[in-house]
Write an enzyme that holds these catalytic residues in place. Sequence first.
Site, PDB file in Angstrom:
ATOM      1  N   HIS A   1      12.809   5.405  -9.335  1.00  0.00           N
ATOM      2  CA  HIS A   1      12.326   5.507  -7.962  1.00  0.00           C
ATOM      3  C   HIS A   1      13.462   5.222  -6.988  1.00  0.00           C
ATOM      4  O   HIS A   1      14.026   4.132  -6.997  1.00  0.00           O
ATOM      5  CB  HIS A   1      11.177   4.514  -7.735  1.00  0.00           C
ATOM      6  CG  HIS A   1       9.937   4.859  -8.496  1.00  0.00           C
ATOM      7  ND1 HIS A   1       8.790   5.320  -7.875  1.00  0.00           N
ATOM      8  CD2 HIS A   1       9.658   4.837  -9.828  1.00  0.00           C
ATOM      9  CE1 HIS A   1       7.858   5.547  -8.787  1.00  0.00           C
ATOM     10  NE2 HIS A   1       8.365   5.264  -9.981  1.00  0.00           N
TER      11      HIS A   1
ATOM     12  N   GLN B   1       3.258   6.943  -8.819  1.00  0.00           N
ATOM     13  CA  GLN B   1       3.354   7.285 -10.240  1.00  0.00           C
ATOM     14  C   GLN B   1       2.050   7.024 -10.981  1.00  0.00           C
ATOM     15  O   GLN B   1       1.642   7.810 -11.846  1.00  0.00           O
ATOM     16  CB  GLN B   1       4.505   6.499 -10.875  1.00  0.00           C
ATOM     17  CG  GLN B   1       4.725   6.824 -12.336  1.00  0.00           C
ATOM     18  CD  GLN B   1       5.953   6.137 -12.896  1.00  0.00           C
ATOM     19  OE1 GLN B   1       6.884   5.817 -12.166  1.00  0.00           O
ATOM     20  NE2 GLN B   1       5.959   5.908 -14.200  1.00  0.00           N
TER      21      GLN B   1
ATOM     22  N   CYS C   1       7.593   9.751  -3.294  1.00  0.00           N
ATOM     23  CA  CYS C   1       6.769   8.554  -3.148  1.00  0.00           C
ATOM     24  C   CYS C   1       6.063   8.597  -1.796  1.00  0.00           C
ATOM     25  O   CYS C   1       6.697   8.852  -0.769  1.00  0.00           O
ATOM     26  CB  CYS C   1       7.683   7.341  -3.267  1.00  0.00           C
ATOM     27  SG  CYS C   1       7.171   5.898  -2.378  1.00  0.00           S
ATOM     28  N   GLU C   2       4.770   8.366  -1.783  1.00  0.00           N
ATOM     29  CA  GLU C   2       4.024   8.457  -0.532  1.00  0.00           C
ATOM     30  C   GLU C   2       4.286   7.282   0.402  1.00  0.00           C
ATOM     31  O   GLU C   2       3.962   7.342   1.579  1.00  0.00           O
ATOM     32  CB  GLU C   2       2.523   8.583  -0.795  1.00  0.00           C
ATOM     33  CG  GLU C   2       1.868   7.360  -1.357  1.00  0.00           C
ATOM     34  CD  GLU C   2       0.376   7.564  -1.589  1.00  0.00           C
ATOM     35  OE1 GLU C   2      -0.358   6.580  -1.437  1.00  0.00           O
ATOM     36  OE2 GLU C   2      -0.054   8.682  -1.921  1.00  0.00           O
ATOM     37  N   HIS C   3       4.902   6.222  -0.102  1.00  0.00           N
ATOM     38  CA  HIS C   3       5.151   5.052   0.744  1.00  0.00           C
ATOM     39  C   HIS C   3       6.398   5.208   1.615  1.00  0.00           C
ATOM     40  O   HIS C   3       6.418   4.741   2.756  1.00  0.00           O
ATOM     41  CB  HIS C   3       5.288   3.796  -0.112  1.00  0.00           C
ATOM     42  CG  HIS C   3       4.055   3.496  -0.901  1.00  0.00           C
ATOM     43  ND1 HIS C   3       4.084   2.969  -2.171  1.00  0.00           N
ATOM     44  CD2 HIS C   3       2.744   3.684  -0.609  1.00  0.00           C
ATOM     45  CE1 HIS C   3       2.852   2.826  -2.622  1.00  0.00           C
ATOM     46  NE2 HIS C   3       2.025   3.254  -1.695  1.00  0.00           N
ATOM     47  N   HIS C   4       7.446   5.837   1.060  1.00  0.00           N
ATOM     48  CA  HIS C   4       8.699   5.984   1.813  1.00  0.00           C
ATOM     49  C   HIS C   4       9.155   7.442   1.906  1.00  0.00           C
ATOM     50  O   HIS C   4      10.159   7.730   2.535  1.00  0.00           O
ATOM     51  CB  HIS C   4       9.810   5.155   1.154  1.00  0.00           C
ATOM     52  CG  HIS C   4       9.468   3.703   1.038  1.00  0.00           C
ATOM     53  ND1 HIS C   4       8.957   3.151  -0.117  1.00  0.00           N
ATOM     54  CD2 HIS C   4       9.536   2.698   1.947  1.00  0.00           C
ATOM     55  CE1 HIS C   4       8.739   1.861   0.071  1.00  0.00           C
ATOM     56  NE2 HIS C   4       9.071   1.561   1.313  1.00  0.00           N
TER      57      HIS C   4
ATOM     58  N   CYS D   1      13.234   4.688  -3.928  1.00  0.00           N
ATOM     59  CA  CYS D   1      12.884   3.627  -2.985  1.00  0.00           C
ATOM     60  C   CYS D   1      13.283   2.262  -3.531  1.00  0.00           C
ATOM     61  O   CYS D   1      13.471   1.315  -2.760  1.00  0.00           O
ATOM     62  CB  CYS D   1      11.390   3.658  -2.632  1.00  0.00           C
ATOM     63  SG  CYS D   1      10.288   3.501  -4.030  1.00  0.00           S
TER      64      CYS D   1
END
Length: 196
Positions: free
Chosen positions: A156, A128, A87-90, A158
Site C-alpha cells: 500500500h 483490500q 485506496c479509498e482513504h487516500h 499510503c
Amino acid sequence: MIDTNLMKWPEDKVQQLMGHYREILQLLGEDPEREGLVKTPERVAKAMLTLTRGYDVDPREVLNAAKFREEYRQMVIVKDIDFFSLCEHHMLPFYGKVHVAYIPNGYITGLSKIARVVDIFSHRLQVQERMTLQIKECIQETLNPLGVMVVVEAKHMCMQMRGVEKQNSVTTTSDFTGAFNQAKTREEFMNLIRRN
C-alpha cells in the site's frame, strides 16, 4: 489486455474532472498554465477514469458469459493475478497479487474470467478487505461452487509514501466459503499457491 490509450470516455466527464484538477493544481500553489502542466488536468482526468473503470462492468455477467457445465469437482486455482487499485482513504495505489480457488459444483468458468473479475473489483476505489470479500462473493453467487477461497497480498503506497513510511510491509487478506471451511482444504490451497 486493454489498451487504455484507446479508451473513449464521455467528454462531459473528462471536462468536469479537468476543471477540478486545474483547481487542485492552483490550490497546491502551481500554475496550471505552465508548459509542463497545461495537459496535466486532461491526463489525470483520463487516468482516473481508467483506474476506476470497474464501476461500469458487472463481474457476474463476465463469469456468466463463459459458464460451462462440467462435472469436474476438484480444486481450480488461478494464482498470481496481478492487480492495481486505489485506496479509498487516500486515493493512492495499492498493488499485488490475488490467488483464487474454487471447487466446481456442475459449472466452471473460463480461467481468464477469474482474472477479469479481479480487474473489475480492483478498478474501483477500494479497501483490500472489501475487495477480497467481493471477489469471493461474486464467484460463489454466480457459479455456486462447493467452495471459494481468495487470498490477496498487497503493498500500500499510503503506508510507503506517507504515514508510517514502511517500505517492505505486505498486507495479506483471505476469505472463503463452503469446502474451504475445512482446515485441510485451506491448507492444500495455501501450499499450492506457495509453490514456484
